[in-house]
Design a protein around this motif. Structure first.
Motif, PDB file in Angstrom:
ATOM      1  N   PHE A 224      -0.634  14.336  14.561  1.00 29.87           N
ATOM      2  CA  PHE A 224      -0.475  14.318  16.010  1.00 29.87           C
ATOM      3  C   PHE A 224      -0.714  15.701  16.602  1.00 29.87           C
ATOM      4  O   PHE A 224      -1.273  15.828  17.695  1.00 29.87           O
ATOM      5  CB  PHE A 224       0.897  13.788  16.397  1.00 29.87           C
ATOM      6  CG  PHE A 224       0.940  12.297  16.418  1.00 29.87           C
ATOM      7  CD1 PHE A 224       0.383  11.600  17.460  1.00 29.87           C
ATOM      8  CD2 PHE A 224       1.497  11.597  15.379  1.00 29.87           C
ATOM      9  CE1 PHE A 224       0.386  10.231  17.478  1.00 29.87           C
ATOM     10  CE2 PHE A 224       1.511  10.226  15.374  1.00 29.87           C
ATOM     11  CZ  PHE A 224       0.957   9.537  16.423  1.00 29.87           C
ATOM     12  N   GLY A 225      -0.287  16.739  15.870  1.00 27.61           N
ATOM     13  CA  GLY A 225      -0.555  18.101  16.333  1.00 27.61           C
ATOM     14  C   GLY A 225      -2.044  18.343  16.498  1.00 27.61           C
ATOM     15  O   GLY A 225      -2.503  18.846  17.525  1.00 27.61           O
ATOM     16  N   ILE A 226      -2.819  17.949  15.476  1.00 21.95           N
ATOM     17  CA  ILE A 226      -4.254  18.188  15.529  1.00 21.95           C
ATOM     18  C   ILE A 226      -4.902  17.327  16.602  1.00 21.95           C
ATOM     19  O   ILE A 226      -5.756  17.792  17.371  1.00 21.95           O
ATOM     20  CB  ILE A 226      -4.900  17.904  14.156  1.00 21.95           C
ATOM     21  CG1 ILE A 226      -4.289  18.812  13.082  1.00 21.95           C
ATOM     22  CG2 ILE A 226      -6.385  18.105  14.224  1.00 21.95           C
ATOM     23  CD1 ILE A 226      -4.513  20.270  13.327  1.00 21.95           C
ATOM     24  N   VAL A 227      -4.485  16.047  16.664  1.00 23.94           N
ATOM     25  CA  VAL A 227      -5.065  15.161  17.679  1.00 23.94           C
ATOM     26  C   VAL A 227      -4.813  15.718  19.073  1.00 23.94           C
ATOM     27  O   VAL A 227      -5.669  15.662  19.950  1.00 23.94           O
ATOM     28  CB  VAL A 227      -4.485  13.739  17.534  1.00 23.94           C
ATOM     29  CG1 VAL A 227      -4.819  12.902  18.752  1.00 23.94           C
ATOM     30  CG2 VAL A 227      -5.046  13.079  16.292  1.00 23.94           C
ATOM     31  N   SER A 228      -3.612  16.322  19.257  1.00 23.35           N
ATOM     32  CA  SER A 228      -3.305  16.843  20.588  1.00 23.35           C
ATOM     33  C   SER A 228      -4.193  18.036  20.921  1.00 23.35           C
ATOM     34  O   SER A 228      -4.384  18.364  22.084  1.00 23.35           O
ATOM     35  CB  SER A 228      -1.837  17.242  20.668  1.00 23.35           C
ATOM     36  OG  SER A 228      -1.607  18.393  19.899  1.00 23.35           O
TER      37      SER A 228
ATOM     38  N   ILE B 178       2.821  23.229  17.370  1.00 22.35           N
ATOM     39  CA  ILE B 178       1.438  22.938  17.769  1.00 22.35           C
ATOM     40  C   ILE B 178       1.400  21.698  18.660  1.00 22.35           C
ATOM     41  O   ILE B 178       0.756  21.688  19.709  1.00 22.35           O
ATOM     42  CB  ILE B 178       0.563  22.724  16.515  1.00 22.35           C
ATOM     43  CG1 ILE B 178       0.367  24.060  15.819  1.00 22.35           C
ATOM     44  CG2 ILE B 178      -0.769  22.125  16.900  1.00 22.35           C
ATOM     45  CD1 ILE B 178      -0.700  24.077  14.802  1.00 22.35           C
ATOM     46  N   LEU B 179       2.141  20.659  18.249  1.00 21.73           N
ATOM     47  CA  LEU B 179       2.106  19.395  18.987  1.00 21.73           C
ATOM     48  C   LEU B 179       2.570  19.585  20.419  1.00 21.73           C
ATOM     49  O   LEU B 179       1.912  19.168  21.368  1.00 21.73           O
ATOM     50  CB  LEU B 179       2.997  18.386  18.254  1.00 21.73           C
ATOM     51  CG  LEU B 179       3.140  16.993  18.833  1.00 21.73           C
ATOM     52  CD1 LEU B 179       1.791  16.338  18.889  1.00 21.73           C
ATOM     53  CD2 LEU B 179       4.080  16.175  17.984  1.00 21.73           C
TER      54      LEU B 179
ATOM     55  N   TYR C  92       3.669  22.682  22.163  1.00 27.68           N
ATOM     56  CA  TYR C  92       3.219  23.813  22.982  1.00 27.68           C
ATOM     57  C   TYR C  92       1.705  23.872  23.088  1.00 27.68           C
ATOM     58  O   TYR C  92       1.153  23.834  24.182  1.00 27.68           O
ATOM     59  CB  TYR C  92       3.784  25.120  22.427  1.00 27.68           C
ATOM     60  CG  TYR C  92       5.250  25.231  22.725  1.00 27.68           C
ATOM     61  CD1 TYR C  92       5.679  25.559  24.003  1.00 27.68           C
ATOM     62  CD2 TYR C  92       6.199  24.949  21.757  1.00 27.68           C
ATOM     63  CE1 TYR C  92       7.017  25.626  24.304  1.00 27.68           C
ATOM     64  CE2 TYR C  92       7.545  25.018  22.050  1.00 27.68           C
ATOM     65  CZ  TYR C  92       7.952  25.366  23.317  1.00 27.68           C
ATOM     66  OH  TYR C  92       9.268  25.422  23.609  1.00 27.68           O
ATOM     67  N   ALA C  93       1.019  23.957  21.936  1.00 28.68           N
ATOM     68  CA  ALA C  93      -0.438  24.087  22.005  1.00 28.68           C
ATOM     69  C   ALA C  93      -1.080  22.810  22.523  1.00 28.68           C
ATOM     70  O   ALA C  93      -2.049  22.850  23.273  1.00 28.68           O
ATOM     71  CB  ALA C  93      -0.985  24.443  20.628  1.00 28.68           C
ATOM     72  N   GLY C  94      -0.528  21.659  22.137  1.00 29.13           N
ATOM     73  CA  GLY C  94      -1.197  20.397  22.454  1.00 29.13           C
ATOM     74  C   GLY C  94      -0.840  19.809  23.786  1.00 29.13           C
ATOM     75  O   GLY C  94      -1.676  19.182  24.428  1.00 29.13           O
ATOM     76  N   ALA C  95       0.402  19.965  24.231  1.00 27.74           N
ATOM     77  CA  ALA C  95       0.807  19.282  25.460  1.00 27.74           C
ATOM     78  C   ALA C  95       1.034  20.257  26.613  1.00 27.74           C
ATOM     79  O   ALA C  95       0.396  20.164  27.652  1.00 27.74           O
ATOM     80  CB  ALA C  95       2.065  18.466  25.199  1.00 27.74           C
ATOM     81  N   VAL C  96       1.921  21.238  26.401  1.00 27.27           N
ATOM     82  CA  VAL C  96       2.268  22.142  27.498  1.00 27.27           C
ATOM     83  C   VAL C  96       1.042  22.910  27.982  1.00 27.27           C
ATOM     84  O   VAL C  96       0.766  22.991  29.178  1.00 27.27           O
ATOM     85  CB  VAL C  96       3.378  23.114  27.041  1.00 27.27           C
ATOM     86  CG1 VAL C  96       3.642  24.153  28.109  1.00 27.27           C
ATOM     87  CG2 VAL C  96       4.643  22.347  26.737  1.00 27.27           C
ATOM     88  N   MET C  97       0.264  23.436  27.023  1.00 21.95           N
ATOM     89  CA  MET C  97      -0.877  24.252  27.432  1.00 21.95           C
ATOM     90  C   MET C  97      -1.978  23.422  28.070  1.00 21.95           C
ATOM     91  O   MET C  97      -2.711  23.908  28.925  1.00 21.95           O
ATOM     92  CB  MET C  97      -1.422  25.021  26.227  1.00 21.95           C
ATOM     93  CG  MET C  97      -0.520  26.133  25.753  1.00 21.95           C
ATOM     94  SD  MET C  97       0.149  27.106  27.083  1.00 21.95           S
ATOM     95  CE  MET C  97      -1.344  27.760  27.774  1.00 21.95           C
TER      96      MET C  97
END
Lengths: 166, 368
Positions: B148-152, A60-61, A63-68
């Motif tokens: 951090f996953g959720i914040v992102s 999630i961090l 792929y979903a959060g940064a790359v996308m």
């Protein structure tokens, strides 16, 4: 319970993945990107079912959060209009098919080669400490090769985007 | 109390977990988070008034409250009833959608702005124990990575709002926000690594236990704290880094086209994100629910003590919220290129150096 959840997440992953590349209702690039985000999130659900919490969080961090987000950034910056049905070139078709087949063969061979492993591997992917130790002992060489590959990609991007020096 | 105990004992372990989790979620959101959000807005208005030598909200009151001796006029002057009026106003305003918006994203964006902040709360330990229950909603062993996953993910609300509005200023706000949040996520992630190197565990409860034994991390890792604090301002889009909505350039940025409760969700989302990130900072750098004296650093044994722990946690969080508000009214806005320079050219090298130095120090200490 776990089996049901597995089927739910697996179905969602496939559904969102399909809607990402071949959405019959919309040919909007932002919609595709959002479905890819949902695909990533469903995949991290599958990781959680494998008790690989670290991988799930990183999925999630990163792929979903940064790359996308960068995908969205580029789509919005370029202001892509809804894609039309373009004529598929022969070269693209051939190279596409070849790479899909290559990936498919790799996938089938690696699944068939590894066999179904139970408990010990499960423990290792869930535990961050064990994961780190494995990466820096048993899998050190592949790990370093991947790092060098990433470094090369980074330098390549900087070189390509650099303004011409006078 | 007996019938409650009997009821609980009759449930299976899984049902108990579900019941207690549900109770904790509902209590954390409706009894703690939303009231704090509402009254942080009031504090924001009062502090800004104080700094600018004004009075702030001092008129709103339900009818007849002024006839209460002493207390009535005092509450009115403090503006205690203002958030209620604000909330009512937001609900009753016309919910207007301009004709040029992309409808699905226009509805989705405010929700996505609010949800990540609520999800972050789940892993923050807000107290030691109440009875046998740990005072944290989800005690994950990768707590910080989850956060951090959720914040992102919280960037999607703003980016999609900018995209959905389908007009210039929101669009610019959305683009700015996506670049800004990505940049400062890296700085934020790098800044906390030394903390977890010292603790040796990614679980947030373990971080608090370590601090209860050895002292707060603000003493050991001041560089980490400074970087985390600045990155937190950028991640929550607060001044001096509120580029995505900077009023003087972009009208209201990403939320220009929004009205009524949809705007309200963005507004509440910003404050909820502030509460969440303050709670994170309290957990990581200020010892969470512990205090080094009066024996408050041990898990609670009585009801009074556990209430005190929750109070300590909330007190520290409110202190940091006050800092957020104070900074907003004291500093001017950065320029966008300055913001990017700070993130990429200063913070990332500094963060990496911080990790290497911490690793060396740990290595030397462990060798002896």
């Amino acid at each position: 319970m776990e089996t049901t959840l597995f089927y739910i997440f697996a179905a969602l992953t496939l559904l969102f993945g399909f809607l990402c590349v071949a959405n019959p209702f919309s040919r909007n690039p932002v919609t595709s990107a959002m479905f890819l985000v949902l695909t990533m999130i469903s995949i991290s659900g599958l990781f959680i079912l494998l008790q690989a919490f670290f991988l799930a969080a990183v999925q999630i961090l990163v792929y979903a959060g940064a790359v996308m987000v960068l995908f969205l950034f580029v789509i919005m910056l370029l202001d892509l209009k809804e894609a039309e049905h373009t004529h598929v070139r022969k070269v693209a078709l051939v190279t596409g098919l070849v790479s899909v087949m290559g990936l498919g063969v790799m996938l089938v061979l690696s699944i068939a080669g590894s066999g179904i492993v139970e408990a010990p591997a499960k423990r290792a992917i869930g535990d961050t400490k064990l994961l780190g130790q494995l990466l820096f002992s048993k899998y050190l060489l592949p790990f370093e090769i991947v790092s060098v590959l990433l470094l090369v990609a980074m330098i390549g991007v900087i070189l390509l985007s650099r303004k011409e020096a006078k | 109390m007996d019938w409650i105990n009997n009821l609980i004992a009759g449930l299976s372990a899984g049902q108990q977990l579900a019941l207690f989790s549900l109770l904790k979620i509902l209590a954390a959101i409706f009894l703690v988070l939303l009231p704090i959000v509402a009254y942080t807005v009031l504090v924001e208005r009062k502090v800004s008034a104080f700094i600018q030598d004004r009075v702030g909200p001092n008129r709103t009151a339900p009818p007849f409250i002024k006839y209460l001796p002493v207390i009535g006029p005092l509450l009115q002057r403090l503006g205690i009833f203002q958030p209620l009026a604000d909330g009512l106003k937001l609900f009753l305003k016309e919910d207007f959608s301009p004709s040029h918006v992309r409808t699905i994203y226009f509805w989705l964006a405010p929700v996505l702005a609010m949800v990540p902040a609520l999800l972050t709360i789940a892993v923050i330990p807000f107290g030691s124990k109440l009875g046998a229950e740990k005072m944290v909603i989800a005690d994950l062993n990768v707590g910080i990575l989850y956060t951090f996953g959720i914040v992102s993910l919280s960037v999607y609300g703003i980016v999609l709002a900018g995209y959905a509005a389908n007009s210039k200023y929101p669009f610019l706000g959305g683009i700015r926000s996506s670049a800004q949040m990505i940049s400062y996520e890296i700085a934020m992630g790098l800044s906390v690594i030394p903390v977890f190197m010292m603790v040796g565990d990614l679980n947030l409860g373990a971080v608090i236990d370590y601090q209860a034994k050895h002292g707060w991390f603000i003493l050991y890792a001041p560089v980490s704290f400074a970087m985390f604090l600045v990155a937190a301002f950028a991640e929550t889009n607060r001044l001096p880094f509120d580029m995505p909505e900077s009023e003087s350039e972009l009208v209201a940025g990403y939320n220009t086209e929004y009205s009524s409760m949809k705007f309200g969700l963005f507004f509440m989302g910003e404050y909820a994100a502030m509460v969440a990130v303050s709670g994170m900072m309290v957990t990581l750098f200020f010892g969470g629910w512990t205090l080094p004296f009066w024996g408050l650093d041990q898990p609670a044994t009585s009801l009074l003590l556990s209430a005190a722990h929750i109070g300590v946690f909330l007190g520290k969080t409110l202190g940091l919220l006050l800092l957020f508000i104070w900074v907003r009214w004291m500093l001017p806005r950065f320029r966008y290129d300055q913001l990017m320079d700070l993130g990429w050219k200063r913070f990332i090298p500094l963060g990496l150096a911080n990790i290497v130095v911490t690793a060396l120090v740990l290595l030397l200490l462990n060798r002896n």
